[in-house]
Design a protein around this motif. Structure first.
Motif, mmCIF file in Angstrom:
data_model
loop_
_atom_site.group_PDB
_atom_site.id
_atom_site.type_symbol
_atom_site.label_atom_id
_atom_site.label_comp_id
_atom_site.label_asym_id
_atom_site.label_seq_id
_atom_site.Cartn_x
_atom_site.Cartn_y
_atom_site.Cartn_z
ATOM 1 N N LEU A 112 0.908 -1.337 -0.213
ATOM 2 C CA LEU A 112 -0.060 -0.081 -0.116
ATOM 3 C C LEU A 112 0.978 1.311 -0.022
ATOM 4 N N GLU A 113 2.154 1.374 0.993
ATOM 5 C CA GLU A 113 2.745 2.469 0.785
ATOM 6 C C GLU A 113 3.366 2.606 -0.514
ATOM 7 N N LEU A 114 3.960 1.593 -1.038
ATOM 8 C CA LEU A 114 4.561 1.589 -2.424
ATOM 9 C C LEU A 114 3.530 2.284 -3.418
ATOM 10 N N LEU A 115 2.367 1.652 -3.420
ATOM 11 C CA LEU A 115 1.379 2.173 -4.445
ATOM 12 C C LEU A 115 1.100 3.534 -4.174
ATOM 13 N N SER A 116 1.123 4.011 -2.944
ATOM 14 C CA SER A 116 0.604 5.270 -2.640
ATOM 15 C C SER A 116 1.785 6.360 -3.318
ATOM 16 N N ARG A 117 3.102 5.816 -3.226
ATOM 17 C CA ARG A 117 4.130 6.629 -3.668
ATOM 18 C C ARG A 117 4.286 6.848 -5.195
ATOM 19 N N CYS A 118 3.299 5.841 -5.648
ATOM 20 C CA CYS A 118 3.191 5.821 -7.307
ATOM 21 C C CYS A 118 2.142 6.473 -7.628
ATOM 22 N N GLY A 119 1.270 7.038 -6.743
ATOM 23 C CA GLY A 119 0.105 7.836 -6.890
ATOM 24 C C GLY A 119 -1.097 7.019 -7.160
ATOM 25 N N CYS A 120 -1.227 6.191 -6.892
ATOM 26 C CA CYS A 120 -2.401 5.093 -7.018
ATOM 27 C C CYS A 120 -3.356 5.465 -6.017
ATOM 28 N N PRO A 153 8.410 -3.470 -7.389
ATOM 29 C CA PRO A 153 8.444 -2.186 -8.136
ATOM 30 C C PRO A 153 8.740 -2.635 -9.857
ATOM 31 N N ARG A 154 9.520 -3.771 -10.083
ATOM 32 C CA ARG A 154 9.769 -3.949 -11.499
ATOM 33 C C ARG A 154 8.350 -4.489 -12.251
ATOM 34 N N LEU A 155 7.620 -5.089 -11.249
ATOM 35 C CA LEU A 155 6.235 -5.773 -12.108
ATOM 36 C C LEU A 155 5.398 -4.539 -12.407
ATOM 37 N N LEU A 156 5.403 -3.550 -11.432
ATOM 38 C CA LEU A 156 4.486 -2.539 -11.538
ATOM 39 C C LEU A 156 5.016 -1.710 -12.684
ATOM 40 N N GLU A 160 5.394 4.756 -12.694
ATOM 41 C CA GLU A 160 6.526 5.293 -12.352
ATOM 42 C C GLU A 160 6.857 5.163 -11.021
ATOM 43 N N VAL A 161 7.774 4.261 -10.720
ATOM 44 C CA VAL A 161 8.189 3.801 -9.144
ATOM 45 C C VAL A 161 9.006 4.650 -8.868
ATOM 46 N N PRO A 162 9.130 5.376 -7.847
ATOM 47 C CA PRO A 162 10.075 6.477 -7.183
ATOM 48 C C PRO A 162 11.269 5.355 -6.864
#
Length: 415
Positions: free
Chosen positions: A17-25, A242-245, A252-254
């Motif tokens: 969830l934290e990763l997706l939030s950083r991606c703006g999702c 991150p690579r799969l996203l 765009e994964v920070p």
């Protein structure tokens, strides 16, 4: 804006969830219990759905939610849940991705494939057993002839969990109702208080407190029985996500900030025996820090308005000095080092400011920038002390390396 449904009742779920939030999702997190919802971080664009769902309910949510993808970060032993999520995704024609928990290997133990096999093995042994596998499969252990006297299940402090234990015939004095996470010290205290000579656990990994149970069993001289993980095909680990996203959803994964050589921390060993150390805070993080410091002979002064049970036990046994009140300026004066590990950013920052002004080394649990030293993973073997750190950038890496060093040293001692 991409929109995802995340089944998030685990550490991997929260990290996803934290990763997706950083991606703006935008994300909808599904958790089975209210507690699962309470421990989720507050993130922009995050909505939470609480309650267990069957396949039909999942499929209906997916069909109506217009999700770009479903990420399954449920527990590695939640086989039925994963099957339902995967089937619902097929029915709703929504892309599915399984998030896998990294398996760091096993220590010396008795390995079994499932709960039924664990019960058969325990039937051939004697002595009390601490069961740390939850209450779902407790009925399978009732096949052991003397299970009422020998088996001590540890379950969540919920009415339904206790009721299930009692209905199955487990004795009240053998039931441990507690909420984790459990430190190594707490696991050890429970084993000793029960007089247990065996601990049964699932291979739940670092996120599930697996290694804290393994170390406690080793120190207590208790046999360790590990129920293996169900086999899984497909999926990615958190490191691979991150690579799969990027590849599958074109996100765009920070990128993680890379540590430059000049920012790495120099490993300096200091003598703490007989010196004063201040720990502000008395929760689980503080307890882990305290247990590490206790190995080095310092006088530990803990200041906190309330303390976890493990910290209270340390105080009652005379191992630490516990002051139950709010932090006051000057509490760290004269100390060799200090730790700020409260759940309040303002208090932690005040400890940092006091220590910095007084030239006292300080570790601040919730702010890497305010740490003048990092707590390492510690491995001891006689006079040898090994400290492991990733300079505050990768806790999982440091923990994995620490475990491998412990396993290596243990194998040398056994030989």
């Amino acid at each position: 804006m991409p929109r995802f449904l995340v089944f998030a009742g685990t550490t991997e779920g929260r990290e996803t969830l934290e990763l997706l939030s950083r991606c703006g999702c935008e994300t909808v997190a599904c958790v089975a219990t209210e507690y699962g919802g309470e421990v989720l971080p507050e993130l922009p664009g995050l909505a939470v759905h609480t309650g267990r769902m069957g396949r039909g309910e999942m499929e209906k949510m997916m069909a109506c939610g217009r999700f770009d993808g479903v990420l399954d970060a449920t527990h590695p032993y939640a086989v039925e849940a994963t099957e339902n999520i995967r089937a619902a995704c097929d029915g709703a024609a929504v892309p599915y991705l399984r998030i896998l928990r990294t398996d760091a290997g096993l220590p010396r133990c008795v390995q079994v494939t499932n709960t039924a096999e664990a019960a058969r093995y325990l039937a051939s042994t004697v002595g009390k057993v601490l069961l740390t596998t939850g209450c779902k499969d407790l009925n399978l252990y009732t096949s052991i002839p003397d299970y009422r006297e020998r088996l001590c299940p540890r379950v969540l402090p919920a009415a339904e969990s206790l009721e299930r234990c009692l209905q199955l015939g487990y004795r009240p004095q053998n039931i441990v109702c507690m909420q984790g996470p459990f430190s190594e010290e707490m696991n050890l205290a429970i084993l000793r208080s029960l007089g247990a000579t065996c601990l049964v656990t699932k291979n739940s990994g670092e996120a599930g407190g697996f290694w804290e149970k393994c170390e406690a069993a080793r120190k207590a001289g208790a046999e360790l029985v590990v129920i293996g993980r169900p086999s899984e095909s497909g999926g990615v680990t958190m490191d691979e996500l991150p690579r799969l996203l990027r590849e599958r959803w074109d996100l765009e994964v920070p990128a993680k900030k890379k540590e430059s050589p000049s920012e790495a921390y120099f490993p300096m060993f200091v003598r703490l025996a007989g010196r004063d150390v201040a720990v502000v805070g008395a929760g689980e993080i503080a307890a882990r820090r305290i247990n590490t410091l206790l190995e080095f002979g310092c006088r530990i002064h803990v200041i906190a308005p309330e303390a976890s049970l493990s910290v209270q036990n340390l105080s009652e046994s005379g191992k630490i000095d516990l002051t139950v009140r709010e932090y006051h300026a000057g509490d760290c004066a004269g100390c060799a080092l200090a730790v700020a590990a409260t759940d309040c950013r303002e208090v932690n920052h005040r400890v940092y400011e006091e220590c910095t002004a007084a030239g006292i080394p300080v570790s601040v649990a919730d702010c890497r920038a305010e740490c003048s030293f990092y707590f390492p993973g510690v491995v001891r073997s006689g006079p040898a002390v090994i400290g492991v750190t990733a300079s505050g950038t990768d806790h999982h890496l440091a923990s994995a390396i620490t475990r491998k060093i412990k396993a290596f040293l243990s194998s040398i001692v056994e030989k």
